[in-house]
Design an enzyme around this catalytic site. Structure first.
Site, PDB file in Angstrom:
ATOM      1  N   LYS A 127      -1.617  11.575   4.351  1.00 30.52           N
ATOM      2  CA  LYS A 127      -2.896  10.834   4.399  1.00 30.52           C
ATOM      3  C   LYS A 127      -3.885  11.489   5.377  1.00 30.52           C
ATOM      4  O   LYS A 127      -3.528  12.403   6.105  1.00 30.52           O
ATOM      5  CB  LYS A 127      -2.634   9.372   4.769  1.00 30.52           C
ATOM      6  CG  LYS A 127      -1.903   8.611   3.655  1.00 30.52           C
ATOM      7  CD  LYS A 127      -2.689   8.574   2.370  1.00 30.52           C
ATOM      8  CE  LYS A 127      -1.993   7.840   1.239  1.00 30.52           C
ATOM      9  NZ  LYS A 127      -0.864   8.564   0.637  1.00 30.52           N
TER      10      LYS A 127
HETATM   11  C1  LIG Z   1      -2.912   4.294  -3.437  1.00 34.43           C
HETATM   12  C2  LIG Z   1      -1.706   4.188  -2.554  1.00 34.43           C
HETATM   13  N1  LIG Z   1      -1.189   2.981  -2.303  1.00 34.43           N
HETATM   14  C3  LIG Z   1      -0.139   2.817  -1.508  1.00 34.43           C
HETATM   15  C4  LIG Z   1       0.474   3.894  -0.909  1.00 34.43           C
HETATM   16  C5  LIG Z   1       1.698   3.639  -0.089  1.00 34.43           C
HETATM   17  O1  LIG Z   1       1.578   4.063   1.231  1.00 34.43           O
HETATM   18  P1  LIG Z   1       2.885   4.235   2.120  1.00 34.43           P
HETATM   19  O2  LIG Z   1       3.495   5.546   1.751  1.00 34.43           O
HETATM   20  O3  LIG Z   1       2.361   4.207   3.523  1.00 34.43           O
HETATM   21  O4  LIG Z   1       3.782   3.096   1.837  1.00 34.43           O
HETATM   22  C6  LIG Z   1      -0.022   5.186  -1.134  1.00 34.43           C
HETATM   23  C7  LIG Z   1       0.530   6.408  -0.546  1.00 34.43           C
HETATM   24  O5  LIG Z   1       1.637   6.674  -0.338  1.00 34.43           O
HETATM   25  C8  LIG Z   1      -1.129   5.343  -1.995  1.00 34.43           C
HETATM   26  O6  LIG Z   1      -1.617   6.546  -2.269  1.00 34.43           O
END
Ligand SMILES: Cc1ncc(COP(=O)(O)O)c(C=O)c1O
Length: 386
Positions: free
Chosen positions: A184
């Site tokens: 990110k």
């Molecule tokens: C659009 C979106 N939603 C949710 C997530 C979930 O994030 P995390 O990996 O921090 O759980 C991500 C990325 O991984 C994402 O790109």
């Protein structure tokens, strides 16, 4: 890999703050840096309340739970997204209704209205993804949610640093989530943040995130929760990363401009929604594509549920770049086209299939220089012309 899609980019203070954490011996579970990280997100986004967690997926799960979503409730959701946006609907045994995207990659308003109108019972919530950091049409979506009493949860996992009419994405709805996983715009190696307007709901989410422990000397439980909190070590990384967030956004936006400069004759690059600033988390491009051809083309490409094809030039390009140690990827494959969600209700228009067919995510690491982007662009043009 020589160039990743979006590599972590540490500044100078992460290590310094981690050392402070170690000196204090508060490496876990919580501590001063988790509080400071929450405060820095509140300051930057102007959100009212914030809760640091170990992932954005956890944040979405908690948002749905404190929103009162229960078994068999209906939850509307952007279909053109990553599965983490919607998997928490299944954690709660609720039912998703997938909504396709418009020309901005984000939720199609007409389909959203149709889905609400045709629904046999009132959907409880909407999970709205701001894809690749690009703003959704917030004015219309807020109005629709208000009119229909639908709780808006913004998945701004990819959109920290993006704004619509001067307001941070993630702060329009009752809840918003940000991700700090490794790829990110800023990262804590893994982590997430839930923000919201209602103090009690965020405090309830905090309670669930630490195993729903009642406030007494022994371990007393009237309800069950999860182990979802962020450690103080990762909070320290987060505080340092927040100090450079704005620099990272500006760099991502430059990278997008450079790709457009080098590849603009052979690919399409979607513009930002008016009155918005995208953080351009990932630069994306579409091959052989003109926006006004969208409706003509999609009739021949619209395929739902089955294996979706990739444009032959895009699959060749991804393979060619891999050989050069350059990471690229197709755009997200829509949720309504995923086998795991077969049989779920979906309102589709062919757009996400078309974008999947023609699209590519390009290396967008903020550690890259203009010469790097030039080199990658040269190899891209060589591949598609060869
Ligand atoms: C659009 C979106 N939603 C949710 C997530 C979930 O994030 P995390 O990996 O921090 O759980 C991500 C990325 O991984 C994402 O790109």
């Amino acid at each position: 890999m020589k160039f990743f899609l979006s590599a972590p980019h540490m500044s100078e203070n992460e290590l310094k703050y981690i050392q402070e954490v170690f000196k204090s011996n508060y490496i876990a579970p919580l501590g001063e840096f988790v509080n400071r990280f929450e405060q820095s997100i509140k300051d930057y986004t102007k959100s009212d309340y914030a809760l640091a967690l170990n992932s954005a997926t956890a944040a979405l799960h908690l948002a749905l739970r404190v929103a009162g979503v229960k078994e068999n409730d209906l939850v509307l959701a952007s279909s053109f997204t990553f599965i983490a946006s919607v998997a928490p609907i299944y954690y709660l045994k609720a039912k998703p209704i997938f909504i396709d995207c418009d020309e901005t990659f984000n939720l199609d308003i007409t389909l959203l209205k149709q889905a609400i109108y045709e629904s046999e019972k009132k959907p409880k919530a909407l999970i709205l993804t701001h894809l690749y950091g690009n703003a959704s049409k917030m004015d219309e979506i807020l109005e629709i949610c208000k009119e229909n009493n639908i709780i808006l949860i913004e998945d701004a996992a990819e959109a920290l640093g993006s704004f619509y009419k001067g307001k941070a994405l993630g702060t329009f709805g009752e809840f918003g989530v940000y991700s700090f996983n490794g790829n990110k715009i800023i990262t804590t190696s893994g982590g997430g943040m839930l923000v919201g307007k209602d103090k009690q709901k965020i405090e309830k989410a905090r309670f669930y995130s630490t195993q729903a422990r009642e406030d007494c000397l022994h371990y007393e439980h009237l309800d069950y929760g999860y182990n979802y909190r962020l450690s103080n070590v990762l909070g320290a990384i987060g505080v340092a990363q927040m100090e450079v967030l704005e620099q990272r956004v500006l760099k991502k936006r430059e990278i997008y401009k450079w790709y457009k400069e080098f590849l603009g004759d052979s690919f399409s690059f979607l513009d930002e929604l008016e009155n918005s600033r995208s953080n351009r988390w990932l630069s994306t491009a579409l091959i052989d594509f003109k926006l006004n051809e969208l409706f003509k083309e999609k009739k021949s490409i619209c395929i739902t549920q089955k294996d979706l094809p990739l444009h032959p030039k895009i699959s060749k390009l991804i393979q060619d770049l891999k050989k050069e140690q350059i990471e690229t990827r197709p755009l997200w494959k829509a949720m309504h086209a995923q086998a795991v969600f077969k049989g779920e209700k979906a309102y589709v228009n062919g757009n996400s299939e078309l974008f999947f067919y023609k699209g590519i995510c390009l290396p967008s690491s903020t550690t890259m220089s203009k010469d790097d982007v030039k080199e990658i662009s040269y190899l891209i043009l060589k591949s598609i012309r060869g």
